[in-house]
Scaffold this motif. Structure first.
Motif, PDB file in Angstrom:
ATOM      1  N   ARG B  58       0.674  -1.363   0.034  1.00 24.86           N
ATOM      2  CA  ARG B  58       0.011  -0.111   0.156  1.00 24.86           C
ATOM      3  C   ARG B  58       0.812   1.216   0.012  1.00 24.86           C
ATOM      4  NH1 ARG B  58      -3.849   1.481   5.145  1.00 24.86           N
ATOM      5  NH2 ARG B  58      -4.995  -0.224   4.469  1.00 24.86           N
ATOM      6  N   LEU B  59       0.505   2.285  -0.700  1.00 26.77           N
ATOM      7  CA  LEU B  59       1.284   3.433  -0.839  1.00 26.77           C
ATOM      8  C   LEU B  59       0.152   4.579  -0.339  1.00 26.77           C
ATOM      9  CD1 LEU B  59       2.834   3.258  -4.286  1.00 26.77           C
ATOM     10  CD2 LEU B  59       3.950   3.191  -2.005  1.00 26.77           C
ATOM     11  N   LEU B  60      -1.134   4.516  -0.635  1.00 27.84           N
ATOM     12  CA  LEU B  60      -2.046   5.498  -0.225  1.00 27.84           C
ATOM     13  C   LEU B  60      -3.365   4.606  -0.156  1.00 27.84           C
ATOM     14  CD1 LEU B  60      -2.469   8.943  -1.559  1.00 27.84           C
ATOM     15  CD2 LEU B  60      -4.384   7.496  -1.028  1.00 27.84           C
ATOM     16  N   ALA B  61      -4.324   4.816   0.918  1.00 24.81           N
ATOM     17  CA  ALA B  61      -5.374   4.012   1.109  1.00 24.81           C
ATOM     18  C   ALA B  61      -6.329   4.898   1.924  1.00 24.81           C
ATOM     19  CB  ALA B  61      -5.301   2.649   1.678  1.00 24.81           C
ATOM     20  N   LYS B  62      -7.369   4.885   1.465  1.00 26.62           N
ATOM     21  CA  LYS B  62      -8.673   5.547   2.146  1.00 26.62           C
ATOM     22  C   LYS B  62      -9.643   4.765   2.392  1.00 26.62           C
ATOM     23  CE  LYS B  62      -9.010   9.736   4.061  1.00 26.62           C
ATOM     24  NZ  LYS B  62      -9.338   9.411   5.404  1.00 26.62           N
TER      25      LYS B  62
END
Lengths: 774, 210
Positions: B58-62
């Motif tokens: 994961r690099l970015l997760a929302k």
């Protein structure tokens, strides 16, 4: 890159330094957010410290830094304490001159605001909603949507501002305010928002006011099929498809649009099209046959989801002559898809088998091949179920089916399936010309398999006229206790050679519900008493409880006949309704309970019918107004969490003083062992059911009245506190929103007033002017 | 912990349980088979947005609702999605009752997740908006390296597109304008050959003029 939380937090100390170095601070803040995003845990103290340090960064005017501060506030809102200290800074920003800050500041502010604080910022919010800058307005609207969950009453008061915003020129802003009715979604343009509105409304069975394809609304939707945005076209097609009572002719333009999408280069379009065609095929398979060729092309689509949907759709719409070809295509394809899709395909094949019984041999070959291939339990079970249904329903397919299943259990690792097949062999074997050939398979299983299978073996015996006593002897010497006990018991019973005994002890196994028995036994052991354990105290099981304990199988008896014939009448009535045919036997029907007061304009009475896993609420409705014709009346319920409303069947029309019936079907939670409680408790249940009604302040009541003259109108109640009126004077759409908390009786008062006004020719004026239509 | 957003969701609960590919739950009406649920109209279309690298990390997760409340479940889901979509390079997939749209770029995979009864094209528009905005903000390709260097820009971009599961903006131009972000100026070593030549030319030009 590997960041270390403590190192980063240490670095965050520089936030306190002056002057603030924006680039460095930004860098560190980003690292903090990244850590949070990666799931790093921050304890409350360190989070609070970091948060407080961050607040100092408000002194800088660097735009990016400030924006990142807002983000940090949002991220840390739940893990840091005292986040509300930034309220004043945020309020300042949201009312300040820098437009670029205002939207994000509002959104951050609303994230940290709780119910008590909301009133303090209320006027800022109201101002923001009607702000000319679209970014500010949309941020405010989205935030107020979120705030509705926290403090519904306060946000409700902003409806007027929202409506004002709706009439602004900015399209994006226009669509959001209708969300206060809880009824639709953000989109690119006005058409789409209207479409989605009706899409959602139609999903709630509110299309009652689109009575025919001649209505202006339908024309509007159809015109959207030619819109330049694909999203709008798709939404329109979806809306048409979801209209209840849609004829094949009305569906045709929507279907042809979807057909075009099937050959689109964009996977999302193909997927959307296939998925929707699949839905259409469930109700109108003939409408989809025109697309068969396009669907067949999609079987080889590189995207497996699309391919699977295409196959299942074809299986629903395929003709008998295409079955062979379809099976060939599927067999090459099935090995590449995941288990969950495989199950779907098998279920579709099962439906096809029932539709074209003459094709059983082709299907059977195919199914047996699939059975031999690799696959998980669910997949194999689906195939076994499919074969079993052919065996049970199709005499010509029986022998082949049984042969395949025998072959399967020779090498089957799933106990549940093996026992199920043995059970089937026991039942169907005797009906075949040469039953003895199955004995070899049974015997092998008994000798070779595990206890559970061996225990299931007895079922085979019981069904035969002349029990084979020899293998039972072997079982008596089995190493497993249960097998031995059963064998001894049944051997004794069988040796009596009395059919009556066989019937009682072998054919009809335990008639009580297993979880119920477990509970009762547990209870008994807790409170030792002198009375022997009474089997009669256990609630009955009315359906086969095969799935409850996989190791032990029971067969249900037929439901006992209850003395009151009223029940029989209900049973007959309900069984005649297609939606309720699969509910199993009717356990009990309650006495009728009155739901409305005596002087209302409609009179509703409720009878509850309890099935094994469902309750059918029957509402007897009578219209007491002699100049009104009510059509498509339903009573909508909002059940508690563990209960689930499955469907509502409206009463088609209620003329004056002629009672009609509408139904609501509710599913009970799975481990509700009170499903079969004895009749004395029926009274309590009916009390609970009427409480079910009053508790739900959100009880929705739809009401459609067709005026002999004047505009067509309908009152719709959505969500908890909104009433929407739709009416069509001169093909304009006007929305009237009136928020008022209510319970069932208040609603009826409101409706009564509304009808009275309409009768007098006065139409309730909406607070906003009608918007343009497309 | 990467929690879903702070408020309780009124989202129709699809859950993570597998659902039939052929029958994403349309709400029940007369004539529909039992087993389909009534649907609450909702603006909360987006369930999650995440960006993974080539190895599925994961690099970015929302996450915008509590379909996956714990970090462990989120990561399991991301891994699942990655396995399903990375090899075949599919742009749209169905997993566990949810529709997932995917876009890959150099060494990144971008995903938008919604429940299966949402309009897939809306999910795609969010994805496209995200990609194009990032493309512009990062100035160079949407690559892992540049994304990590400009993580703040990425955070801001996502914040402008989806707020709490509601689509706020789907026009990349608008997003870029609002974010108003300047990516890190590249150091000399990152400059491409063309740029070096260009600056050399400038230098020579000036020296000639002197």
């Amino acid at each position: 890159r590997h960041l270390e939380k403590s190192a980063v937090l240490q670095e965050a100390r520089i936030f306190n330094e002056t002057p603030i170095n924006p680039r460095r601070c930004l860098h560190i803040l980003t690292k903090i957010l990244y850590l949070l995003n990666q799931g790093e845990h921050f304890g409350t103290t360190e989070a609070t410290e970091a948060f407080f340090a961050m607040t100092r960064l408000f002194q800088s005017n660097d735009q990016t830094l400030r924006r990142m501060c807002y983000l940090t506030i949002k991220e840390m809102a739940t893990i840091s304490e005292d986040v509300i200290i930034v309220t004043s800074s945020l309020t300042k920003d949201m009312t300040g001159k820098e437009d670029v800050y205002r939207g994000p500041a509002i959104r951050a502010l609303c994230r940290i605001t709780d119910g008590t604080m909301l009133q303090a910022i209320e006027r800022y919010m109201k101002q923001a909603i009607v702000d000319k800058v679209s970014g500010v307005s949309s941020s405010a609207l989205v935030s107020s949507l979120h705030m509705m969950k926290i403090s519904h009453d306060v946000v409700k008061r902003w409806v007027n501002e929202a409506q004002e915003a709706a009439s602004s020129d900015n399209i994006m802003v226009q669509v959001l305010p209708l969300s206060h009715t809880g009824c639709f979604s953000v989109c690119l343009c006005f058409e789409l928002c209207i479409l989605h509105l009706f899409f959602l409304l139609s999903n709630d069975a509110l299309c009652i006011f689109i009575t025919s394809h001649e209505s202006p609304l339908f024309d509007f939707i159809e015109s959207c099929l030619r819109n330049k945005h694909e999203m709008v076209i798709y939404e329109a097609a979806s809306a048409i498809i979801h209209l209840p009572n849609c004829t094949a002719r009305e569906l045709a333009p929507a279907v042809s649009v979807l057909q075009l999408f099937c050959s689109s280069p964009k996977p999302a379009l193909r997927y959307a099209a296939v998925r929707t065609l699949n839905k259409v095929a469930m109700k109108h398979p003939s409408a989809v046959t025109a697309c068969n060729l396009d669907l067949e092309n999609l079987i080889t689509d590189s995207n497996r989801s699309i391919a699977t949907l295409a196959i299942t759709t074809l299986l629903k719409t395929g003709s008998e002559s295409s079955v062979d070809r379809l099976m060939k295509q599927i067999s090459s394809f099935v090995s590449e898809i995941s288990d969950e899709f495989k199950v779907v395909v098998v279920q579709a094949i099962s439906a096809l088998c029932q539709k074209y019984p003459r094709k059983h041999s082709v299907m059977m070959t195919f199914l047996s091949n699939m059975l031999r291939d690799d696959g998980g339990f669910e997949y194999k079970r689906a195939i076994v179920d499919c074969i079993i249904s052919i065996v049970e329903e199709n005499p010509e397919g029986k022998e082949a089916g049984l042969a395949h299943l025998c072959e399967f259990i020779e090498d089957c690792e799933h106990t549940v399936l093996a026992t199920k097949i043995l059970h089937l062999l026991g039942k169907e074997g005797p009906r075949t010309p040469v039953p003895s050939k199955y004995i070899r398979f049974i015997f092998n299983r008994v000798v070779l398999e595990n206890e559970a299978v061996r225990a299931g073996y007895w079922k085979f015996l019981g069904y035969r006229d002349m029990p084979l006593l020899c293998p039972l002897d072997r079982c008596m010497m089995d190493t497993d206790d249960e097998v031995r006990d059963r064998a001894t018991f049944y051997l004794n019973v069988l040796q009596q050679r009395q059919m009556a005994l066989n019937a009682t002890y072998i054919f009809n196994g335990l008639t009580v519900s297993v979880p119920g028995m477990e509970k009762a036994l547990h209870q008994y052991t807790l409170e030792p008493s002198e009375k022997p354990f009474d089997m009669k105290s256990i609630p009955l099981a009315m359906a086969p409880v095969f799935e409850q304990k996989a190791e032990i199988m029971f067969v249900a008896t037929k439901p006992e006949k209850f003395a009151p014939s009223r029940q029989d009448i209900f049973q007959e009535q309900l069984a005649a309704i297609p939606e309720f045919m699969d509910l199993g036997p009717l356990f009990k029907s309650s006495e009728p309970v009155q739901l409305t007061e005596a002087e209302t304009e409609y009179f509703v009475r409720c009878v509850k019918h309890v099935f094994t896993n469902h309750i059918v609420f029957q509402f007897d409705c009578t219209n007491t107004l002699n100049d009104q014709l009510l059509e498509k009346v339903t009573v909508q319920m909002e059940p508690s969490e563990s209960h689930e409303v499955l469907c509502c069947l409206p009463a088609p029309s209620l003329a004056y003083n002629q009672p009609g019936i509408c139904y609501t079907l509710v599913r009970l939670p799975d481990d509700d062992s009170t499903a079969g409680t004895n009749p004395q408790e029926g009274g309590e249940r009916s009390k609970n059911a009427s409480q079910l009604e009053l508790l739900t302040v959100g009880a929705n009541l739809w009401f459609f009245s067709k005026m002999k003259y004047g505009p067509v109108a309908s009152a719709i109640i959505l969500g908890n506190c909104m009433v929407s009126f739709f009416f069509f004077p001169n093909s304009h759409l006007s929305f009237f929103q009136n928020s008022s908390p209510y319970c069932t009786s208040k609603v009826s008062v409101f409706l009564r007033d509304a009808i009275t006004l309409q009768l007098k020719g006065k139409i309730l004026a909406p607070p906003i002017s009608p918007g343009p239509l497309g | 912990m990467q929690r879903p957003e702070a408020w309780p969701r009124p989202h129709p609960g699809e859950g993570a349980a597998a659902a039939q590919a052929g029958g994403p739950a349309p709400p029940a009406r007369v004539g529909e088979p039992a087993g389909l649920r009534l649907q609450e109209p909702s603006l909360y279309i987006i369930k999650a947005v995440f960006i993974l690298d080539n190895d599925g990390h994961r690099l970015l997760a929302k996450y915008y609702d509590d379909t996956f409340p714990s970090l462990k479940e989120q990561m399991a889901f991301e891994k699942n999605v990655f396995n399903k979509t990375s090899r075949t390079d599919s742009e749209i997939a169905f997993l566990g009752g949810m529709t997932i749209v995917c876009k890959s770029s150099t060494d990144l995979f971008l995903y938008v997740v919604g429940s299966s009864h949402e309009n897939e094209l809306m999910l795609v528009s969010v994805l496209t908006c995200l990609f194009e905005s990032l493309n512009h903000v990062l100035r160079k390709n949407v690559e892992k390296r540049w994304l990590l260097e400009n993580m703040d820009g990425a955070f801001l971009v996502l914040d402008e597109i989806v707020d709490g599961g509601v689509i706020l903006e789907s026009d990349p131009q608008q997003v870029i304008q609002k974010v108003n972000f300047r990516a890190d100026d590249s150091s000399l070593t990152e400059q491409s050959v063309a740029q070096v030549l260009q600056s050399a030319k400038e230098q020579i030009k000036w020296s000639l003029l002197k």
